[in-house]
Write a protein that holds these residues in place. Structure first.
Motif, PDB file in Angstrom:
ATOM      1  N   SER A 160       0.719  -0.817   0.037  1.00 11.23           N
ATOM      2  CA  SER A 160      -0.465  -0.186  -0.104  1.00 11.23           C
ATOM      3  C   SER A 160       0.546   1.366   0.266  1.00 11.23           C
ATOM      4  O   SER A 160       2.187   0.674  -0.441  1.00 11.23           O
ATOM      5  N   ARG A 161       0.314   1.982   0.111  1.00 12.12           N
ATOM      6  CA  ARG A 161       1.023   3.451   0.360  1.00 12.12           C
ATOM      7  C   ARG A 161       1.938   3.864   1.109  1.00 12.12           C
ATOM      8  O   ARG A 161       3.163   4.578   1.182  1.00 12.12           O
ATOM      9  N   THR A 162       1.393   3.258   2.393  1.00 11.05           N
ATOM     10  CA  THR A 162       2.263   3.698   3.864  1.00 11.05           C
ATOM     11  C   THR A 162       3.459   1.988   3.993  1.00 11.05           C
ATOM     12  O   THR A 162       3.163   2.710   5.194  1.00 11.05           O
ATOM     13  N   HIS A 163       2.227   1.312   3.441  1.00  9.98           N
ATOM     14  CA  HIS A 163       3.392  -0.046   3.856  1.00  9.98           C
ATOM     15  C   HIS A 163       4.386  -0.873   2.620  1.00  9.98           C
ATOM     16  O   HIS A 163       3.428  -1.095   1.642  1.00  9.98           O
ATOM     17  N   LYS A 164       5.453  -0.999   2.200  1.00 13.14           N
ATOM     18  CA  LYS A 164       6.060  -1.554   1.074  1.00 13.14           C
ATOM     19  C   LYS A 164       6.506  -2.530   1.385  1.00 13.14           C
ATOM     20  O   LYS A 164       6.482  -2.809   2.837  1.00 13.14           O
ATOM     21  N   LEU A 165       6.368  -3.233   0.823  1.00 10.83           N
ATOM     22  CA  LEU A 165       7.013  -4.860   0.963  1.00 10.83           C
ATOM     23  C   LEU A 165       8.804  -4.751   1.373  1.00 10.83           C
ATOM     24  O   LEU A 165       8.647  -4.565   0.533  1.00 10.83           O
ATOM     25  N   PRO A 167      12.300  -7.086   1.149  1.00 14.04           N
ATOM     26  CA  PRO A 167      12.559  -8.110   0.271  1.00 14.04           C
ATOM     27  C   PRO A 167      11.834  -9.891   0.142  1.00 14.04           C
ATOM     28  O   PRO A 167      11.973 -10.437  -0.331  1.00 14.04           O
ATOM     29  N   GLY A 168      11.848 -10.062   1.458  1.00 15.15           N
ATOM     30  CA  GLY A 168      11.382 -11.636   1.829  1.00 15.15           C
ATOM     31  C   GLY A 168       9.780 -11.775   1.276  1.00 15.15           C
ATOM     32  O   GLY A 168       9.636 -13.102   1.046  1.00 15.15           O
ATOM     33  N   GLN A 169       9.185 -10.818   1.308  1.00 12.66           N
ATOM     34  CA  GLN A 169       7.491 -10.660   1.107  1.00 12.66           C
ATOM     35  C   GLN A 169       7.315 -10.545  -0.104  1.00 12.66           C
ATOM     36  O   GLN A 169       6.882 -11.124  -1.025  1.00 12.66           O
ATOM     37  N   LYS A 170       8.519  -9.567  -0.911  1.00 13.92           N
ATOM     38  CA  LYS A 170       8.538  -9.837  -2.225  1.00 13.92           C
ATOM     39  C   LYS A 170       9.133 -11.196  -3.048  1.00 13.92           C
ATOM     40  O   LYS A 170       8.234 -11.476  -4.246  1.00 13.92           O
ATOM     41  N   THR A 171       9.867 -11.954  -2.288  1.00 14.63           N
ATOM     42  CA  THR A 171      10.376 -12.899  -2.723  1.00 14.63           C
ATOM     43  C   THR A 171       8.995 -14.190  -2.333  1.00 14.63           C
ATOM     44  O   THR A 171       8.626 -15.259  -3.471  1.00 14.63           O
ATOM     45  N   ALA A 172       8.260 -14.315  -0.962  1.00 13.93           N
ATOM     46  CA  ALA A 172       7.445 -14.581  -1.275  1.00 13.93           C
ATOM     47  C   ALA A 172       5.896 -14.784  -1.841  1.00 13.93           C
ATOM     48  O   ALA A 172       5.457 -15.910  -2.876  1.00 13.93           O
TER      49      ALA A 172
END
Length: 223
Positions: A160-165, A167-172
């Protein structure tokens, strides 16, 4: 064979009637009778999930899609317009196994229906828990399962605008996307029936048609 040609190639009833020396009403009756017969053989959601669990499965894949329809008049026109796909159509959910083999399709609903709304209407979360199965879904199903400790429906992480992923979340998310790819194969097999290219039948009968095509697709893929 005449009805299969109508469903597979979206042949017009009048053309099939003229080429086979029968009336158009006869072809229509044959089509409707065969669709009703096949639809009656489509599995119920609870039985489909129990069968997967009995065969040793642990995970199913879930997704929603749109089948295009002609524009309607009146209120039905607005209800059938999908802002996500920018087309008029009918929305439905499908479940596949880990290899992309279709196991169940939901009822056809107006195109503006959200994936979560359809899933809640069909009590998918409760049926998954009862069968002891998990489901992998895209971000359209975020919020369907709010059990943080033991979620049944896994959707990945939403930025979201206030919550960037992280690296671990992007990998998941990438891993989940790869594992979910077979569900698109299931939709592709179903949409090989060109009668779904732009549905001309009464939308009220679309659910029966989808269930009939589910049975035919599985007969074709598993033969």
């Amino acid at each position: 064979m005449i009805v299969l040609a109508v469903l597979r190639h979206d042949q017009r009833l009048a053309d099939m009637a003229g080429g086979n020396n029968v009336s158009e009403s006869t072809v229509r009756r044959w089509r409707d009778e065969l669709i009703a017969l096949l639809a009656a053989q489509a599995p119920r959601l609870d039985r489909a999930l129990k069968k997967v669990a009995k065969q040793g499965g642990e995970v199913v894949l879930i997704d929603g899609t749109l089948i295009r329809t002609q524009r309607r008049t009146g209120r039905a026109d607005r209800r059938n317009y999908s802002g996500k796909h920018h087309h008029h159509g009918l929305h439905f959910l499908a479940l596949t196994d880990e290899k992309g083999r279709l196991i169940w399709t939901s009822a056809a609903r107006p195109g503006r229906t959200h994936d979560n709304t359809a899933a809640r209407h069909d009590h998918i979360l409760a049926h998954l828990r009862a069968a002891g199965l998990d489901a992998l879904a895209d971000l359209g199903f975020c919020g369907l399962d709010n059990d943080v400790r033991d979620p049944v429906i896994v959707t990945g992480f939403h930025a979201s605008r206030t919550h960037k992923l992280t690296p671990g979340q992007k990998t998941a998310n990438r891993v989940l996307a790869v594992v979910r790819e077979p569900v698109e194969l299931g939709f592709a097999h179903l949409k090989n029936w060109r009668t779904l290219t732009k549905l001309r039948t009464d939308p009220a009968r679309a659910t029966q048609l989808l269930r009939a095509l589910l049975v035919l697709t599985n007969l074709e893929v598993n033969r």
